[in-house]
Write a protein that holds these residues in place. Structure first.
Motif, short mmCIF file in Angstrom:
data_model
loop_
_atom_site.label_atom_id
_atom_site.label_comp_id
_atom_site.label_asym_id
_atom_site.label_seq_id
_atom_site.Cartn_x
_atom_site.Cartn_y
_atom_site.Cartn_z
N GLY A 1 0.84 -1.19 0.00
CA GLY A 1 0.00 0.00 0.00
C GLY A 1 0.87 1.24 0.00
N LEU A 2 0.65 2.11 0.97
CA LEU A 2 1.44 3.33 1.07
C LEU A 2 2.71 3.14 1.87
N ASN A 3 2.86 1.98 2.50
CA ASN A 3 4.03 1.71 3.34
C ASN A 3 5.09 0.95 2.56
N GLU A 4 6.32 1.25 2.90
CA GLU A 4 7.44 0.51 2.32
C GLU A 4 8.54 0.42 3.36
N GLY A 5 9.32 -0.64 3.26
CA GLY A 5 10.42 -0.78 4.21
C GLY A 5 11.05 -2.16 4.13
N PHE A 6 12.09 -2.33 4.92
CA PHE A 6 12.79 -3.60 4.97
C PHE A 6 12.02 -4.58 5.84
N LYS A 7 12.02 -5.83 5.43
CA LYS A 7 11.42 -6.92 6.20
C LYS A 7 12.51 -7.95 6.46
N PHE A 8 12.59 -8.38 7.71
CA PHE A 8 13.59 -9.34 8.12
C PHE A 8 12.94 -10.72 8.20
N ASN A 9 13.39 -11.64 7.36
CA ASN A 9 12.93 -13.02 7.42
C ASN A 9 14.01 -13.81 8.15
N ASN A 10 13.87 -13.86 9.48
CA ASN A 10 14.90 -14.41 10.35
C ASN A 10 14.41 -15.74 10.94
N PRO A 11 15.03 -16.86 10.58
CA PRO A 11 14.59 -18.16 11.08
C PRO A 11 14.87 -18.37 12.56
N ASN A 12 15.66 -17.51 13.18
CA ASN A 12 16.02 -17.65 14.59
C ASN A 12 15.00 -17.05 15.54
N VAL A 13 14.09 -16.22 15.05
CA VAL A 13 13.14 -15.51 15.90
C VAL A 13 12.13 -16.48 16.50
N LYS A 14 12.02 -16.42 17.82
CA LYS A 14 11.06 -17.25 18.55
C LYS A 14 9.80 -16.46 18.88
N ASP A 15 9.94 -15.15 19.09
CA ASP A 15 8.82 -14.31 19.48
C ASP A 15 9.11 -12.86 19.11
N GLU A 16 8.07 -12.12 18.74
CA GLU A 16 8.19 -10.71 18.44
C GLU A 16 7.21 -9.93 19.31
N CYS A 17 7.57 -8.69 19.59
CA CYS A 17 6.64 -7.86 20.37
C CYS A 17 5.47 -7.45 19.47
N GLY A 18 4.41 -7.00 20.07
CA GLY A 18 3.21 -6.62 19.33
C GLY A 18 3.41 -5.49 18.36
N CYS A 19 4.31 -4.57 18.66
CA CYS A 19 4.53 -3.43 17.77
C CYS A 19 5.48 -3.77 16.62
N GLY A 20 6.14 -4.93 16.70
CA GLY A 20 7.04 -5.36 15.65
C GLY A 20 8.41 -4.74 15.68
N GLU A 21 8.74 -4.02 16.73
CA GLU A 21 10.03 -3.34 16.83
C GLU A 21 11.13 -4.21 17.41
N SER A 22 10.78 -5.25 18.16
CA SER A 22 11.82 -6.07 18.78
C SER A 22 11.45 -7.55 18.72
N PHE A 23 12.45 -8.39 19.00
CA PHE A 23 12.27 -9.83 18.91
C PHE A 23 13.17 -10.53 19.91
N ASN A 24 12.97 -11.83 20.09
CA ASN A 24 13.90 -12.63 20.87
C ASN A 24 14.14 -13.95 20.18
N VAL A 25 15.23 -14.59 20.54
CA VAL A 25 15.59 -15.87 19.94
C VAL A 25 15.67 -16.95 20.99
#
Length: 107
Positions: free
Chosen positions: A83-107
């Protein structure tokens, strides 16, 4: 061990490097922050340090520091327009969980 870019991400980075007029690639790393513990950081690289690990993807150097590599190994970096948004997307197989806002993750 590898970090890759999609063709779309590589074209986007190449365009930014050209506009910038200098740089040898893109640095990908992690920092401690956010709800889930880690966040990605991206910056242009003007000089590759001796301890850096370098991966080449679609003609772009992707540089990672040794401390970040265990969290990023196998990651594919994409650039997407939705849509009107653009940006980088990280396809990281190590991620176990992400925060609701999508700004952080854990492994």
């Amino acid at each position: 061990m590898a970090i890759t870019l999609t063709e779309s991400a590589a074209k986007h980075v190449a365009g930014f490097l050209q506009k910038r007029g200098k740089g040898v690639g893109l640095r990908l790393g992690v920092r401690t922050t956010g709800c889930s513990g880690l966040a990605y950081k991206l910056e242009f690289v003007d000089e590759i340090k001796a301890e850096d690990l370098r991966f080449e993807s679609h003609g772009i150097n992707v540089v990672v520091d040794p401390k970040s590599l265990p969290y990023l190994d196998g990651t594919e970096l994409d650039f997407a327009r939705e849509g009107l948004n653009e940006g980088f997307k990280f396809n990281n197989p190590n991620v176990k969980d992400e925060c609701g806002c999508g700004e952080s993750f854990n492994v």
